[in-house]
Structure formats: structure tokens, C-alpha cells
Design an enzyme around this catalytic site. Sequence first.
Site, PDB file in Angstrom:
ATOM      1  N   GLU A  20      10.170  -1.649  15.054  1.00 30.99           N
ATOM      2  CA  GLU A  20      11.521  -1.149  14.806  1.00 30.99           C
ATOM      3  C   GLU A  20      11.854   0.019  15.729  1.00 30.99           C
ATOM      4  O   GLU A  20      11.090   0.977  15.832  1.00 30.99           O
ATOM      5  CB  GLU A  20      11.642  -0.700  13.351  1.00 30.99           C
ATOM      6  CG  GLU A  20      12.992  -0.971  12.751  1.00 30.99           C
ATOM      7  CD  GLU A  20      13.281  -2.463  12.649  1.00 30.99           C
ATOM      8  OE1 GLU A  20      14.050  -2.982  13.506  1.00 30.99           O
ATOM      9  OE2 GLU A  20      12.753  -3.118  11.747  1.00 30.99           O
ATOM     10  N   ASP A  23      12.568  -1.429  20.878  1.00 27.77           N
ATOM     11  CA  ASP A  23      13.115  -2.250  21.964  1.00 27.77           C
ATOM     12  C   ASP A  23      13.800  -1.424  23.035  1.00 27.77           C
ATOM     13  O   ASP A  23      13.694  -1.741  24.225  1.00 27.77           O
ATOM     14  CB  ASP A  23      14.019  -3.360  21.432  1.00 27.77           C
ATOM     15  CG  ASP A  23      15.200  -2.879  20.612  1.00 27.77           C
ATOM     16  OD1 ASP A  23      15.199  -1.695  20.192  1.00 27.77           O
ATOM     17  OD2 ASP A  23      16.122  -3.678  20.388  1.00 27.77           O
ATOM     18  N   GLY A 109      26.471  -6.146   8.039  1.00 28.43           N
ATOM     19  CA  GLY A 109      26.057  -4.817   7.608  1.00 28.43           C
ATOM     20  C   GLY A 109      24.749  -4.776   6.865  1.00 28.43           C
ATOM     21  O   GLY A 109      24.406  -3.763   6.250  1.00 28.43           O
ATOM     22  N   ALA A 110      23.966  -5.878   6.920  1.00 23.40           N
ATOM     23  CA  ALA A 110      22.712  -5.957   6.168  1.00 23.40           C
ATOM     24  C   ALA A 110      21.490  -5.738   7.042  1.00 23.40           C
ATOM     25  O   ALA A 110      20.366  -5.894   6.587  1.00 23.40           O
ATOM     26  CB  ALA A 110      22.607  -7.319   5.474  1.00 23.40           C
ATOM     27  N   SER A 114      24.059  -9.703  12.419  1.00 26.09           N
ATOM     28  CA  SER A 114      25.238 -10.570  12.448  1.00 26.09           C
ATOM     29  C   SER A 114      25.990 -10.439  13.770  1.00 26.09           C
ATOM     30  O   SER A 114      26.576 -11.413  14.257  1.00 26.09           O
ATOM     31  CB  SER A 114      26.163 -10.241  11.279  1.00 26.09           C
ATOM     32  OG  SER A 114      26.575  -8.878  11.317  1.00 26.09           O
ATOM     33  N   SER A 115      25.987  -9.256  14.364  1.00 22.74           N
ATOM     34  CA  SER A 115      26.710  -9.057  15.628  1.00 22.74           C
ATOM     35  C   SER A 115      26.068  -9.849  16.763  1.00 22.74           C
ATOM     36  O   SER A 115      26.760 -10.459  17.582  1.00 22.74           O
ATOM     37  CB  SER A 115      26.779  -7.571  15.981  1.00 22.74           C
ATOM     38  OG  SER A 115      25.488  -7.014  16.116  1.00 22.74           O
ATOM     39  N   GLU A 147      27.382  -5.562  24.038  1.00 25.16           N
ATOM     40  CA  GLU A 147      27.303  -4.654  22.892  1.00 25.16           C
ATOM     41  C   GLU A 147      27.160  -3.205  23.326  1.00 25.16           C
ATOM     42  O   GLU A 147      27.759  -2.309  22.742  1.00 25.16           O
ATOM     43  CB  GLU A 147      26.147  -5.056  21.966  1.00 25.16           C
ATOM     44  CG  GLU A 147      26.154  -4.283  20.672  1.00 25.16           C
ATOM     45  CD  GLU A 147      25.571  -5.033  19.492  1.00 25.16           C
ATOM     46  OE1 GLU A 147      25.372  -4.397  18.450  1.00 25.16           O
ATOM     47  OE2 GLU A 147      25.331  -6.243  19.613  1.00 25.16           O
ATOM     48  N   ASP A 159      17.704  -8.092  19.332  1.00 21.64           N
ATOM     49  CA  ASP A 159      18.534  -8.926  18.466  1.00 21.64           C
ATOM     50  C   ASP A 159      19.082 -10.132  19.206  1.00 21.64           C
ATOM     51  O   ASP A 159      19.051 -11.260  18.701  1.00 21.64           O
ATOM     52  CB  ASP A 159      19.686  -8.097  17.889  1.00 21.64           C
ATOM     53  CG  ASP A 159      19.208  -7.010  16.950  1.00 21.64           C
ATOM     54  OD1 ASP A 159      18.020  -7.023  16.583  1.00 21.64           O
ATOM     55  OD2 ASP A 159      20.027  -6.140  16.595  1.00 21.64           O
ATOM     56  N   TYR A 211      22.248   6.258  15.230  1.00 21.79           N
ATOM     57  CA  TYR A 211      21.415   5.407  16.075  1.00 21.79           C
ATOM     58  C   TYR A 211      21.321   6.018  17.472  1.00 21.79           C
ATOM     59  O   TYR A 211      20.230   6.140  18.054  1.00 21.79           O
ATOM     60  CB  TYR A 211      22.031   4.003  16.121  1.00 21.79           C
ATOM     61  CG  TYR A 211      21.199   2.931  16.785  1.00 21.79           C
ATOM     62  CD1 TYR A 211      20.613   1.914  16.044  1.00 21.79           C
ATOM     63  CD2 TYR A 211      21.045   2.900  18.163  1.00 21.79           C
ATOM     64  CE1 TYR A 211      19.878   0.907  16.657  1.00 21.79           C
ATOM     65  CE2 TYR A 211      20.309   1.909  18.785  1.00 21.79           C
ATOM     66  CZ  TYR A 211      19.735   0.906  18.035  1.00 21.79           C
ATOM     67  OH  TYR A 211      19.010  -0.079  18.653  1.00 21.79           O
TER      68      TYR A 211
END
Length: 370
Positions: A20, A23, A109-110, A114-115, A147, A159, A211
Site C-alpha cells: 500500500e 506504487d 469511494g470504497a 472505481s476510477s 488521473e 490501480d 494523499y
Amino acid sequence: MSFTGEGVWEAPGRVNLIGEHTDYNDGFVMPFALPHTTVATVARRDDGVLRLTSADMPGGAVELHVDELAPGGPAGWTDYPAGVVWALREARHAISGADIHYESTVPTGAGLSSSAALEVVTALALNDLYELGLERWRLARLCRRAENVYVGAPTGIMDQTAAACCTEGHALYLDTRDLSQRQIPFDLAAHGLELLVVDTRVKHSHSDGEYGKRRAGCEAGAAALGVEALRDVPYEGLDHALARLADPEVRPLVRHIVTENHRVERVIAHLEAGEVRAIGPVLTEGHASLRDDFRISCPELDLVVESSLAAGALGARMTGGGFGGSAIVLTETSQAPTVTKSVLAAFETSSLQPPRVFTAIPSAGARRLS
């Protein structure tokens, strides 16, 4: 659906098993794709119009002109596909427009990316329709640029690569420096195990500043240590490296990245040796590091980890960017109902809205459906 299109494509959300925030530090990650996907029905246009619709978003169709796309416009869900078109055109690929309709089962948002699913399904469809001939890893890079630059979220490459490149029944070991990949068999059911995803329903945003602060802190740590990226700090030399860092805010960030890269290597070693249950404690160590050193957990995520471990889970940790989102829980299949009940009861006792719990099944990456 407003039109039939020339074809239908899908790209999945993902769960990161371990690795986590490594990257964007040129480190190691280990995601796998979920069966939850974003589906796009797409047709080319030759009039320079990009027309976007979504079954999941209010407001009807959004029409943009491809030659007017530029970073810094009004924020919204259409930034992700528009950013992909912008990145493709910036790379000198002739995209003259498209009609795209989206439907998605990836929770937003989980922390399940999703993006990236939205970006990758757009890129793959346009790659096929316009016969661009780009490899999956190149599509992932273009999506990351969309992004980072167009949306303004300083994410790494994990991702998008997971959505584009994962295979069914495997976790993807990715070296984010050279983008080398290895598919690691990850058949939990064969070992009598399940990996639960617990969506806390606490929303987060990668572009809300926190972030970016963590990323800047990591870059400051690398600069202070004289290395290109924190990936270059050896685990065996961590104590010496930490002693050289004067900034007390940067020191724990460096410690997390270096130990997290080492955790990825440990998980791979356990899986390749068939010691699947042994990854549980490594996952839990990762959560403690994200909570205490990287400081991106939240009470809801901590509650998932604590309540699941108390009910007999083998390991648990938050997954994704942090400040909300989801946690993963490794458990014996026979124990999964008990663990789920324990988590739900803990949320009820704390007067929190009940989380969404489901079993994560390693699934296929992006593909054309028709």
C-alpha cells in the site's frame, strides 16, 4: 441504454492484497481484480464530440469537444474518461470522438479503484475501435497520466495496471519501477479460505490533499537519503536510514514504505510455498504500519480489523488509499459467517451504519465483451 454502440467492454475494480502506497515510490504491489466491473458501450464519432452517459450518475448526457479537452476544468465523474481521451490525443493518437455509455457495479469511494475501472474500460474500447495497437501496460500508463494530470490525483500506476492486466485466479505481482509483472496463483477456496472485503461506506477522495501530503513526504524522504525513490532503501539498512532523517514527520513514512515492500516479498514467498494461511499475520502487520506510521486509517477501518481478529480471522488490514474505504479479512471459510457477524455487531454497537461485506474472488482484467 441510449444506443447499441459498436461494441461493449468491461474493466474491473481491484483489491490490493498487500503493498500500500508503495506504487508511487517505485515499489512492489500485489493487487487482484474483482468480479465487480464498469461496462462501457462505445461507438466512434467523427465530429470531434465526446458524449458521455452513465446509468449510475444523475444529470443526463455530457457533451465535450475533444480538441478543447484540457486539465483544470470543473471536477466531476466525466473527468476520468475525458482525461483518457485527452491523454491519448496528447500522445498523438487520433481520437475523433465517441459516444460512451457506462454502467458499473464497482462501489465508488470504497477504495476498490472505481476510477481506474472507468479509465481503463475507456482506454481499451478506444484502443480497439481506433486500432491503436497499444499494449495493456501502455494503456495503464496513459490512464495514470489522465488521473495525475487531467484529474489532478497523484496516484501511482497500480490501480490502472490491475484493471488492465490481472488474470482470473491470480494476484498480480507488479514492480512499479520497470512494470515487470508476475501472476501469482491465489486460489483461496482450494485451501478452505476466504478473503472478505468490508466496505465501511466511509467515503474518501485521493485528490483531497492528504494523499498528496503523504506522497510529498515520501519524496522528501528519498531526497534526504539521496536515493531516486524509497524503493532503493534496503530493508536491512532501514535503521541506519531512519537515523539519518531529521524530520520526525518523514521518518515514519519512510519506515512504512520500506517495511511494506518487504511484506510484499514475504507474502509472495508464502504463497509460492503453499503457506497461504501464513500471509494472515503479514496483512495485520501491514494495517498497523498504515495506521501508526502512514497515519491513513480511520476508526471504522480499525474496528473492522479489531473485531474480525477477535472473532478468529487469520489476518486483516485496510486496503486502498485510506481515510475510509474498505478493509480485507483473511479467514477460514468455515469461520467467515462468524467473522462477518462480529464485524456487523461491532458497527452496530458503535452506532455506525452497517458496512457492506462480500467475498473477494480473484477475477479477470479488462476485456471486450462483444
